[in-house]
Write a protein that holds these residues in place. Structure first.
Motif, PDB file in Angstrom:
ATOM      1  N   UNK A 155      38.530  -8.791 -27.225  1.00 47.95           N
ATOM      2  CA  UNK A 155      38.407  -7.577 -26.413  1.00 47.95           C
ATOM      3  C   UNK A 155      39.693  -6.761 -26.470  1.00 47.95           C
ATOM      4  N   UNK A 156      39.547  -5.469 -26.221  1.00 47.82           N
ATOM      5  CA  UNK A 156      40.703  -4.635 -25.897  1.00 47.82           C
ATOM      6  C   UNK A 156      40.625  -4.330 -24.410  1.00 47.82           C
ATOM      7  N   UNK A 157      41.758  -3.956 -23.844  1.00 51.57           N
ATOM      8  CA  UNK A 157      41.847  -3.698 -22.403  1.00 51.57           C
ATOM      9  C   UNK A 157      42.631  -2.416 -22.180  1.00 51.57           C
ATOM     10  N   UNK A 158      41.971  -1.379 -21.694  1.00 51.85           N
ATOM     11  CA  UNK A 158      42.647  -0.111 -21.400  1.00 51.85           C
ATOM     12  C   UNK A 158      42.600   0.155 -19.905  1.00 51.85           C
ATOM     13  N   UNK A 159      43.770   0.216 -19.270  1.00 51.83           N
ATOM     14  CA  UNK A 159      43.833   0.432 -17.821  1.00 51.83           C
ATOM     15  C   UNK A 159      44.293   1.850 -17.511  1.00 51.83           C
ATOM     16  N   UNK A 216      44.477  -6.637 -27.554  1.00 52.20           N
ATOM     17  CA  UNK A 216      45.241  -5.386 -27.625  1.00 52.20           C
ATOM     18  C   UNK A 216      44.984  -4.614 -26.332  1.00 52.20           C
ATOM     19  N   UNK A 217      45.952  -3.815 -25.916  1.00 52.20           N
ATOM     20  CA  UNK A 217      45.787  -3.150 -24.635  1.00 52.20           C
ATOM     21  C   UNK A 217      46.605  -1.887 -24.498  1.00 52.20           C
ATOM     22  N   UNK A 218      46.367  -1.197 -23.396  1.00 53.84           N
ATOM     23  CA  UNK A 218      47.060   0.061 -23.122  1.00 53.84           C
ATOM     24  C   UNK A 218      47.006   0.302 -21.618  1.00 53.84           C
ATOM     25  N   UNK A 231      38.762   0.188 -19.134  1.00 51.50           N
ATOM     26  CA  UNK A 231      37.911   0.191 -20.328  1.00 51.50           C
ATOM     27  C   UNK A 231      38.118  -1.111 -21.075  1.00 51.50           C
ATOM     28  N   UNK A 260      36.759  -2.709 -24.781  1.00 53.00           N
ATOM     29  CA  UNK A 260      35.958  -2.614 -25.990  1.00 53.00           C
ATOM     30  C   UNK A 260      35.985  -3.999 -26.611  1.00 53.00           C
TER      31      UNK A 260
END
Lengths: 336, 336
Positions: A90-94, A125-127, A142, A144
């Motif tokens: 997964x990716x993790x966007x906060x 991976x994240x942001x 988010x 993905x």
């Protein structure tokens, strides 16, 4: 360390790095994320890839049975599983509102980590972005995800055919009614809880048993089972005939729905799926689902016919028939 | 059709389907997205995969040289490119504030489509949420992306070594100063414009010429070149020696920075990268970059040494030396 999120945590500078080190890497431990690169690099994968995204804006962010963090992990895992994919990462966007308590963020990140561990699907991976107070509502997430689809699996809304048996993996409307009652501060009898959970184990068990017999899988989230079945009816031009008495709904959920004047058919689920299976394998698939904890209450709820092309027909408990339309004009915002 | 986004557009029901049909599928035309499944399915890919995510919360959403839509496309493409990956596809997650003008959303979606077409990287899966007025600020966009890395390419912050030449692909600070001045309503001389653009063509050209000689690539977005180089210095334990006079900055950008008391080294770029290359191939790589439109103003700005381990040292125009620290305590929120 700050007790609240400040704008500087989203600057990309030192404060961002500290937040990543002290919080994200502390809980979300894996070699990919530790590299802190612009993108994660994954080994080559044999097989087709599934790719999905979902943003989570649920209000409240903590609710009986879960919170926005695990919802975001399970939700995207389930979107991948519905294509028959084994979720890989997964990716993790906060997007965080300035002023969010650090303890709150930590609890959410801890839930994300727990959900990832349970599912065996890491965040690679994240942001993180921070917006000024009043420009978001606490936190939006988010996720993905990438999954791998084994050979021989062809699952999509277009694959459902006449005579397919429609199996639901458990009780309806638990998530939706839990969010609505907790948001309204309604006291209801019983123990309403979100059903947020990952479904990929259940899906892999089914595919192990009868990959070719599984035609369509969907998780009825926003819009509920009614909307999901309507979409599949429209896509295939076939008729979905379902029986109200066969659809499992918990007593307290049914009571709360009646109190609020809501139809469980249109409320969101976050840990249920509907499976369209060839009739000769339906019993085997049902048994396999029931043998998996998250599918214990699975039930055959209907069948695909060509009686009313493109429509969903519900046989009510009283024996009448009614058409089920997609959800319309009744916004239940921020349910997930 | 509504002229504004309403909550119902995020319900998952009929209004959501209409929005998808009338807007998203109209502009973002490709077979994957048209399937409207829970996840897109991609053919098997030979090679390692890169996976990246970024949320975009830029304020204002329209700015000289671009808008939040193309920024979101180019930004994630660039994150993939910085690992040496050829971008394959994107996901698109929208969080929209109730009341956003439909025309505004259409303009953003049109920009997304144009940026995707230009880059040759389609949006294959998406999600739209709507939150009530005042719970977000117009629109936030998450894009995640998958890329494929060819054999022999090993690009990461850890790969930079002593004697590497540091090449910057063009002028610094264009995006950051454009956002800040347009947000403040500052009138400045000249024609400030965001540099938002995709860098994957440039990267593939470099890799075609000298894959093994490219050690590290980064796009200095939030935090700017100063923070990016500091991170690489910290990761490698090496010293980044750069020359102020070699760093291209447009005249009007420099003037605006002086007016606002800002250092171009810490302002965001959205179409520039810094490349660490083995010295014997540095000229070839520089030429290749200059031969690509988006790298026309590429310049060698410094070299990796072991003089001050873990530090970035800038030789100023006046000939002095100063340490460059990561950005700290100077939040410039919502720059991307």
């Amino acid at each position: 360390m700050n007790t609240q999120i400040v704008l500087d945590h989203g600057s990309g500078g030192l404060a961002s790095q500290e937040l990543i080190g002290s919080l994200f890497l502390r809980y979300l431990t894996n070699p990919h994320l530790h590299q802190l690169e612009d993108a994660a690099v994954l080994d080559g994968q044999a097989g087709r890839l599934a790719f999905s995204t979902d943003s989570y804006v649920v209000d409240p962010i903590f609710f009986p049975g879960g919170n926005i963090g695990e919802l975001a992990v399970n939700g995207t895992i389930n979107d991948l599983a519905m294509r028959g994919a084994k979720p890989l990462c997964l990716s993790l966007g906060l997007i965080i509102e300035e002023g969010l308590a650090m303890d709150t963020l930590e609890e959410i990140v801890r839930s994300i980590a727990r959900a990832c561990d349970y599912a065996g699907v890491p965040v690679v991976t994240g942001d993180t972005k921070v917006v000024p107070r009043g420009k978001a509502d606490k936190i939006f997430i988010n996720t993905s995800g990438i999954g791998v689809i084994r050979d021989g699996v062809e699952v999509s809304a277009t694959q459902a055919v006449k005579d397919d048996v429609i199996i639901l993996s458990g009780t309806l409307a638990d998530h939706g009614i839990t969010i609505l009652t907790s948001r309204e501060g309604l006291q209801v009898d019983g123990n309403l809880q979100s059903d947020t959970r990952p479904l990929h184990f259940l899906v892999q068990n089914i595919l192990d048993q009868a990959a070719h017999a599984v035609h369509t899988m969907r998780d009825p989230t926003r819009g509920g089972l009614g909307t999901t079945l309507s979409e599949i009816a429209k896509t295939t031009g076939l008729c979905m005939e379902i029986e109200e008495k066969a659809i499992p709904v918990q007593g307290e959920v049914r009571a709360a729905c009646e109190l609020m004047g809501l139809d469980p058919l249109y409320l969101a689920n976050e840990g249920k799926c509907v499976v369209f299976a060839a009739p000769e394998k339906a019993e085997l698939i049902l048994e396999t689902m029931r043998a998996t904890p998250e599918g214990r209450e699975s039930a055959i709820i209907g069948r695909v016919t060509d009686v009313h092309p493109g429509r969903v027909v519900l046989t009510t408990i009283s024996g009448g028939a009614r058409l089920v339309e997609p959800l319309t004009g009744e916004p239940l915002p921020r349910i997930c």
